[in-house]
Design a protein around this motif. Structure first.
Motif, PDB file in Angstrom:
ATOM      1  N   ALA A  82      -8.284   3.005  -5.859  1.00 35.16           N
ATOM      2  CA  ALA A  82      -7.764   3.221  -4.510  1.00 35.16           C
ATOM      3  C   ALA A  82      -8.575   2.337  -3.583  1.00 35.16           C
ATOM      4  O   ALA A  82      -9.808   2.359  -3.625  1.00 35.16           O
ATOM      5  N   TYR A 115      -6.058   4.971   1.284  1.00 35.57           N
ATOM      6  CA  TYR A 115      -5.319   4.205   0.280  1.00 35.57           C
ATOM      7  C   TYR A 115      -4.759   5.117  -0.811  1.00 35.57           C
ATOM      8  O   TYR A 115      -5.348   6.154  -1.127  1.00 35.57           O
ATOM      9  N   PHE A 120       0.824  -1.204   0.000  1.00 37.46           N
ATOM     10  CA  PHE A 120       0.000   0.000   0.000  1.00 37.46           C
ATOM     11  C   PHE A 120       0.860   1.256   0.000  1.00 37.46           C
ATOM     12  O   PHE A 120       0.438   2.305   0.467  1.00 37.46           O
ATOM     13  N   ARG A 158      -6.012  -1.014   7.606  1.00 40.01           N
ATOM     14  CA  ARG A 158      -6.604  -0.099   6.632  1.00 40.01           C
ATOM     15  C   ARG A 158      -8.081  -0.414   6.391  1.00 40.01           C
ATOM     16  O   ARG A 158      -8.899   0.499   6.234  1.00 40.01           O
ATOM     17  N   ASP A 199      -8.748  -1.599  -1.220  1.00 39.18           N
ATOM     18  CA  ASP A 199      -8.409  -3.013  -1.177  1.00 39.18           C
ATOM     19  C   ASP A 199      -9.585  -3.750  -1.810  1.00 39.18           C
ATOM     20  O   ASP A 199     -10.689  -3.757  -1.257  1.00 39.18           O
ATOM     21  N   CYS A 233     -13.311  -0.288  -2.914  1.00 38.60           N
ATOM     22  CA  CYS A 233     -12.404   0.560  -3.684  1.00 38.60           C
ATOM     23  C   CYS A 233     -13.176   1.713  -4.314  1.00 38.60           C
ATOM     24  O   CYS A 233     -14.390   1.634  -4.527  1.00 38.60           O
TER      25      CYS A 233
END
Length: 210
Positions: free
Chosen positions: A156, A94, A10, A200, A158, A163
């Motif tokens: 951006a 992210y 990341f 995250r 996961d 995202c």
């Protein structure tokens, strides 16, 4: 502006701090508000016509049927407003990444074309995940894929959780997610998640099993 093409990890500045991201999210919200406001205006105008027809003795019942359709068109995008907060959280946690062939057009139901996202698992880059863009007939990337999108996808987040995806720029933002990330009716993801990925995911409010 150069973005990382390395699917692992990341590393990199948060997408929120990348030039153009905040403006892109503002445009996304402004377009959504404009569409909703426009359909509400159409609904009110049609309602006025129905009331006029009622008092003039014409077929008000038939004229009233489109009110249901217009009301759906006005209210259906409203749930996307709740995604604004999630999108902002994702962009602040992210970095933007680039993914070649990150979206494909595939045949869907009723003869339509659906967009399928193929994004790398941050902990196992050789594996891909396919988060969904929700919204029924309002899914922006179904139309993008149908037009033959060939650029590298920006994303951006996961893809095992959620995202923000975009055309390079960033442009044409949208929100994609796995059902297990937020739906309490499903079991949260448990295996193959690194400590950093867990941290995250929790920072964006996604569900992660212990």
């Amino acid at each position: 502006m150069r973005l990382s093409k390395n699917p692992g990890g990341f590393e990199g500045p948060a997408a929120w701090d990348t030039p153009g991201t905040r403006a892109a999210l503002f445009r996304w919200a402004a377009r959504l508000l404009g569409k909703t406001t426009g359909w509400i205006a159409v609904w009110l105008a049609w309602l006025y016509g129905v009331v006029f027809a009622l008092f003039s003795g014409t077929a008000a019942a038939v004229a009233g049927l489109p009110l249901v359709v217009i009301a759906y068109l006005a209210l259906a995008p409203v749930h996307r407003v709740f995604k604004l907060w999630r999108m902002r959280r994702i962009l602040k946690v992210y970095p933007w990444r680039q993914q070649p062939e990150g979206v494909r057009a595939v045949p869907g139901r009723f003869g339509r074309t659906d967009a399928v996202f193929l994004l790398p698992n941050p902990d196992r880059p050789e594996q891909t995940e396919s988060p969904d863009e929700h919204g029924g007939m309002f899914r922006v990337w179904d139309r993008v894929a149908r037009r033959g999108f060939n650029d590298e996808l920006w994303y951006a987040g996961d893809p095992r959780f959620a995202c923000v995806v975009a055309k390079p720029g960033p442009k044409t933002l949208s929100y994609v997610a796995q059902a297990t990330a937020y739906d309490m009716r499903t079991s949260p993801r448990r295996k193959g998640i690194s400590p950093e990925a867990r941290r995250r995911a929790r920072a964006i409010g996604a569900r992660v099993a212990e």
